[in-house]
Design an enzyme around this catalytic site. Structure first.
Site, PDB file in Angstrom:
ATOM      1  N   ASP A  62     -11.907  -5.380  -4.428  1.00  0.00           N
ATOM      2  CA  ASP A  62     -12.282  -4.559  -5.573  1.00  0.00           C
ATOM      3  C   ASP A  62     -12.824  -5.516  -6.627  1.00  0.00           C
ATOM      4  OD1 ASP A  62     -11.461  -2.255  -4.342  1.00  0.00           O
ATOM      5  OD2 ASP A  62      -9.488  -2.207  -5.298  1.00  0.00           O
ATOM      6  N   SER A  67      -5.638   1.441   4.797  1.00  0.00           N
ATOM      7  CA  SER A  67      -6.356   0.769   3.722  1.00  0.00           C
ATOM      8  C   SER A  67      -7.147  -0.415   4.265  1.00  0.00           C
ATOM      9  CB  SER A  67      -5.377   0.282   2.654  1.00  0.00           C
ATOM     10  OG  SER A  67      -6.057  -0.497   1.694  1.00  0.00           O
ATOM     11  N   GLN A  86       0.832  -1.210   0.000  1.00  0.00           N
ATOM     12  CA  GLN A  86       0.000   0.000   0.000  1.00  0.00           C
ATOM     13  C   GLN A  86       0.859   1.248   0.000  1.00  0.00           C
ATOM     14  OE1 GLN A  86      -3.311  -0.164  -0.347  1.00  0.00           O
ATOM     15  NE2 GLN A  86      -3.513   2.085  -0.419  1.00  0.00           N
ATOM     16  N   GLU A 140     -16.810   4.788  -4.716  1.00  0.00           N
ATOM     17  CA  GLU A 140     -16.118   3.688  -5.383  1.00  0.00           C
ATOM     18  C   GLU A 140     -17.130   2.566  -5.625  1.00  0.00           C
ATOM     19  OE1 GLU A 140     -12.599   2.444  -3.329  1.00  0.00           O
ATOM     20  OE2 GLU A 140     -11.577   4.359  -3.620  1.00  0.00           O
ATOM     21  N   HIS A 196     -15.673  -1.148  -4.737  1.00  0.00           N
ATOM     22  CA  HIS A 196     -15.068  -1.555  -3.458  1.00  0.00           C
ATOM     23  C   HIS A 196     -16.144  -2.095  -2.508  1.00  0.00           C
ATOM     24  CE1 HIS A 196     -11.864  -1.059  -0.257  1.00  0.00           C
ATOM     25  NE2 HIS A 196     -12.953  -1.221   0.484  1.00  0.00           N
TER      26      HIS A 196
END
Length: 283
Positions: free
Chosen positions: A204, A195, A169, A254, A257
């Site tokens: 995702d 994250s 990340q 998003e 996600h």
């Protein structure tokens, strides 16, 4: 020529002497009266002067008392104290400083944070750098079950990003910052430790054959995106960063996600129509 002087009569002499004595007595009385009157007048003038001086002192004292009461009033009544803007400016703020949703003085986490039994990772609640459990097996099994259900309806789902380590990340976030700048990157990419992918519970998701729409809001308008929004909760997943909730989640919308939650919690959050933070009461 000799002549004989006339002798004065005793009565005349007595009268003359009496007149002289009377004049002397009257003069003495008048003199004492004059002195007494002068003394009285002087005393009156002196008293009047002292009275005027006393009045002036009293007036001065009254003015001082009046001024004192005006000055001291705020001390007795805090609500009427004059505001010292300099003092207020110098007082440190009790509110923590936040930049792009992150606490400026946030200390690194030493333990994961659970709220009502739910592991939480967001811009104010990080994971320890050494939290490295990989993908959660229960979450993986739930995704596979969901993907099978979607495939039965002609939709082939792909989890193209799952667990990410702290180190991965870091490199990913730094790359986004170099490309778009820190402020822009903070809207769509989490800083290392913040994250949700590091928890192993986030995926995702996109559609196979529609890779051009991965990581785009347009995916949410597709058949696959709409199917996920309406059915993911049945398999334990929620859309983690919904449209219009950036001020709460810290991240832009998003459509790809999704976060796994144990039990029927995902359904409860979905039916409430709120974010995970709102449902759990996280500030």
């Amino acid at each position: 020529m000799n002549s004989k002087q006339k002798k004065k009569s005793p009565i005349v002499v007595i009268v003359s002497i009496s007149c002289v004595l009377l004049i002397a007595i009257l003069g003495s009385v008048y003199y004492k009266y004059y002195i007494a009157q002068s003394s009285v007048l002087q005393n009156d003038a002196k008293n009047e002067q002292q009275s005027e001086e006393t009045n002036e002192v009293d007036e001065t004292n009254n003015v001082d008392d009046s001024e004192s009461s005006v000055t001291e009033l705020p001390e007795d009544n805090p609500e009427k104290k004059p505001i010292d803007s300099t003092t207020e400016t110098e007082q440190p703020s009790t509110e923590p400083e936040v930049v792009n949703g992150y606490l400026v003085e946030q200390q690194p986490a030493t333990e994961p944070t659970y709220v009502k039994g739910v592991l939480i990772v967001n811009k104010k609640i990080p994971l320890p750098a050494n939290y490295n459990k990989g993908e959660d097996p229960t979450a993986v099994a739930a995704f596979e079950k969901m993907a099978a259900a979607a495939k039965a309806e002609g939709i082939e789902l792909v989890a193209f990003s799952g667990f990410r380590s702290y180190e991965y990340q870091t490199s990913l976030y730094d790359r986004y910052v170099a490309k778009d700048g820190k402020d822009a990157a903070d809207r769509y990419s989490a800083r290392p430790g913040y994250s949700e992918h590091q928890s192993g519970l986030a995926f995702d998701i996109g559609e196979k054959g529609r890779e051009d729409l991965w990581l785009t809001s347009a995916f949410g308008e597709t058949k696959a995106g709409q199917w996920l929004v309406n059915n993911a909760h049945k398999y334990g997943f929620i859309l983690r960063y919904p449209l219009g909730k950036e001020d709460i989640t810290g991240f832009m919308y998003e459509s790809w996600h999704f976060r796994y939650l144990d039990g029927d919690l995902a359904t409860k959050v979905y039916e409430a129509g709120v974010t995970l933070e709102e449902y759990l009461g996280i500030e």
